[in-house]
Scaffold this motif. Structure first.
Motif, PDB file in Angstrom:
ATOM      1  N   GLN A  81      -0.370  -4.961   9.345  1.00  0.00           N
ATOM      2  CA  GLN A  81      -0.483  -3.696   8.417  1.00  0.00           C
ATOM      3  C   GLN A  81       0.906  -2.716   8.982  1.00  0.00           C
ATOM      4  OE1 GLN A  81      -4.650  -2.895   9.962  1.00  0.00           O
ATOM      5  NE2 GLN A  81      -4.914  -2.167   7.822  1.00  0.00           N
ATOM      6  N   GLY A  82       1.086  -1.683   8.198  1.00  0.00           N
ATOM      7  CA  GLY A  82       2.005  -0.852   8.422  1.00  0.00           C
ATOM      8  C   GLY A  82       3.287  -1.677   7.643  1.00  0.00           C
ATOM      9  N   ILE A  83       4.544  -1.572   8.882  1.00  0.00           N
ATOM     10  CA  ILE A  83       5.665  -2.226   8.219  1.00  0.00           C
ATOM     11  C   ILE A  83       5.733  -3.470   9.045  1.00  0.00           C
ATOM     12  CG2 ILE A  83       6.911  -0.288   7.439  1.00  0.00           C
ATOM     13  CD1 ILE A  83       8.498  -0.275  10.170  1.00  0.00           C
ATOM     14  N   GLY A  84       4.509  -4.148   9.670  1.00  0.00           N
ATOM     15  CA  GLY A  84       4.784  -5.253  10.188  1.00  0.00           C
ATOM     16  C   GLY A  84       4.280  -5.076  11.745  1.00  0.00           C
TER      17      GLY A  84
ATOM     18  N   THR B 146       0.829  -1.284   0.077  1.00  0.00           N
ATOM     19  CA  THR B 146      -0.069   0.098  -0.056  1.00  0.00           C
ATOM     20  C   THR B 146       0.860   1.233  -0.079  1.00  0.00           C
ATOM     21  OG1 THR B 146      -0.383  -0.168   2.405  1.00  0.00           O
ATOM     22  CG2 THR B 146      -2.089  -1.282   1.080  1.00  0.00           C
ATOM     23  N   GLY B 147       2.221   1.034  -0.041  1.00  0.00           N
ATOM     24  CA  GLY B 147       3.201   2.354  -0.026  1.00  0.00           C
ATOM     25  C   GLY B 147       4.437   1.975   0.223  1.00  0.00           C
ATOM     26  N   HIS B 148       5.307   2.930   0.113  1.00  0.00           N
ATOM     27  CA  HIS B 148       6.658   2.993   0.208  1.00  0.00           C
ATOM     28  C   HIS B 148       7.355   4.248   1.012  1.00  0.00           C
ATOM     29  CE1 HIS B 148      10.898   2.206  -2.019  1.00  0.00           C
ATOM     30  NE2 HIS B 148      10.524   1.610  -0.805  1.00  0.00           N
ATOM     31  N   ARG B 149       7.892   3.933   1.998  1.00  0.00           N
ATOM     32  CA  ARG B 149       8.122   4.907   2.906  1.00  0.00           C
ATOM     33  C   ARG B 149       9.639   5.447   2.561  1.00  0.00           C
ATOM     34  NH1 ARG B 149       7.356   3.442   9.046  1.00  0.00           N
ATOM     35  NH2 ARG B 149       9.786   3.040   9.065  1.00  0.00           N
ATOM     36  N   ALA B 150      10.253   6.617   2.700  1.00  0.00           N
ATOM     37  CA  ALA B 150      11.277   7.368   2.279  1.00  0.00           C
ATOM     38  C   ALA B 150      12.439   6.620   2.963  1.00  0.00           C
ATOM     39  CB  ALA B 150      11.398   8.779   2.859  1.00  0.00           C
ATOM     40  N   ASP B 151      12.261   5.752   4.151  1.00  0.00           N
ATOM     41  CA  ASP B 151      13.453   5.063   4.511  1.00  0.00           C
ATOM     42  C   ASP B 151      13.610   3.649   3.816  1.00  0.00           C
ATOM     43  OD1 ASP B 151      11.228   3.678   5.489  1.00  0.00           O
ATOM     44  OD2 ASP B 151      11.794   4.070   7.771  1.00  0.00           O
ATOM     45  N   GLY B 152      12.822   3.398   2.737  1.00  0.00           N
ATOM     46  CA  GLY B 152      12.905   2.001   2.235  1.00  0.00           C
ATOM     47  C   GLY B 152      11.880   1.219   2.633  1.00  0.00           C
TER      48      GLY B 152
END
Length: 274
Positions: free
Chosen positions: A140-143, A19-25
């Protein structure tokens, strides 16, 4: 603790929406996860130094040093002892083997009174927090966001063609990283068929990327989908393990016979997800 024996179940991503890609990878995920009745087994024995031995069907190629996630988990909480890992799950297979091993170790050590910081599981890997729950959950989120989910017991056939797929390569091949999440509410399912119908309308956004890395995955999915009484078929995680759901364990075992007869070199296990 003198000796403890723990089970590390296979984690199956029934859905996996990127659902997305954060700036930190880090990628943002929305995934419905179930846990199987098959997995790895660990025997933990106190000792003056930390050590690890690996045996079992899929022992070949599994590191026995600090590059193994279960070693890193033990080191992070300051536990010393011998870890005897019986590797019943293929590795690099999208079913959370290493994460489940680390989670099982942390859960066992925490039950014995060792402190496990709330931040540690996620620091070890995105799948470790949900594997510590080891029950059907939405992650959800990054886990880090884990919500228990009510699922019926799901008869399933797991198939791996013997190909390890590096997760990094699959994410690198992903062409769209901002996809729709699952519906806000996961319904209460009226049995296996109802659940399979709902799952069929969801996705694994890594599936096509994984096929581009390992085309054999498409063959596995095609063969699973063609088995008698298959309700739906999909890849788990970043691959290469795929699964199909069936109305009964009898149907799942029959499908295992079909697949196993045609592909005796594939890992093929009928089990249940919870």
């Amino acid at each position: 603790m003198t000796t403890a024996e723990v089970f590390a179940p296979a984690k199956i991503n029934l859905t996996l929406h990127v659902t997305g890609h954060r700036a930190d990878g880090y990628h943002l995920l929305d995934s419905l996860v179930g846990f199987a009745d098959v997995g790895d087994r660990l025997r933990l024995t106190n000792a003056a130094e930390l050590s690890l031995s690996v045996s079992g069907l899929f022992a070949a190629g599994v590191p026995q040093d600090a590059t193994n996630l279960v070693w890193r988990a033990a080191q992070a909480v300051g536990w010393t002892g011998h870890i005897a890992l019986d590797k019943g799950l293929p590795h690099g297979a999208g079913i959370g083997g290493g994460s489940s091993d680390a989670a099982a170790l942390l859960t066992a050590l925490r039950a014995q009174g060792l402190a496990v910081s709330p931040e540690l599981p996620l620091a070890l890997g995105a799948d470790v927090p949900v594997c510590m729950q080891a029950i059907a959950s939405r992650m959800q989120g990054i886990g880090e966001q884990i919500t228990p989910a009510a699922l019926p017991t799901l008869p399933v056939l797991l198939v791996n063609p013997g190909i390890a797929v590096p997760t990094g390569q699959v994410f690198a091949a992903l062409t769209e990283r901002n996809n729709a999440p699952m519906p806000v509410d996961i319904p209460v399912f009226d049995g296996v068929e109802d659940c399979a119908g709902w799952l069929g309308a969801q996705r694994n956004d890594l599936q096509q990327a994984a096929i581009s890395v390992a085309p054999e995955i498409a063959r596995v999915l095609g063969d699973l989908g063609a088995t008698r009484n298959a309700l739906m078929a999909r890849m788990s995680g970043s691959g290469s393990t795929c699964f199909a759901l069936y109305p009964s364990m009898k149907a799942a075992h029959f499908a295992a016979y079909e697949i196993g007869a045609e592909h005796p070199d594939w890992w093929c296990v009928a089990t249940e997800l919870r």
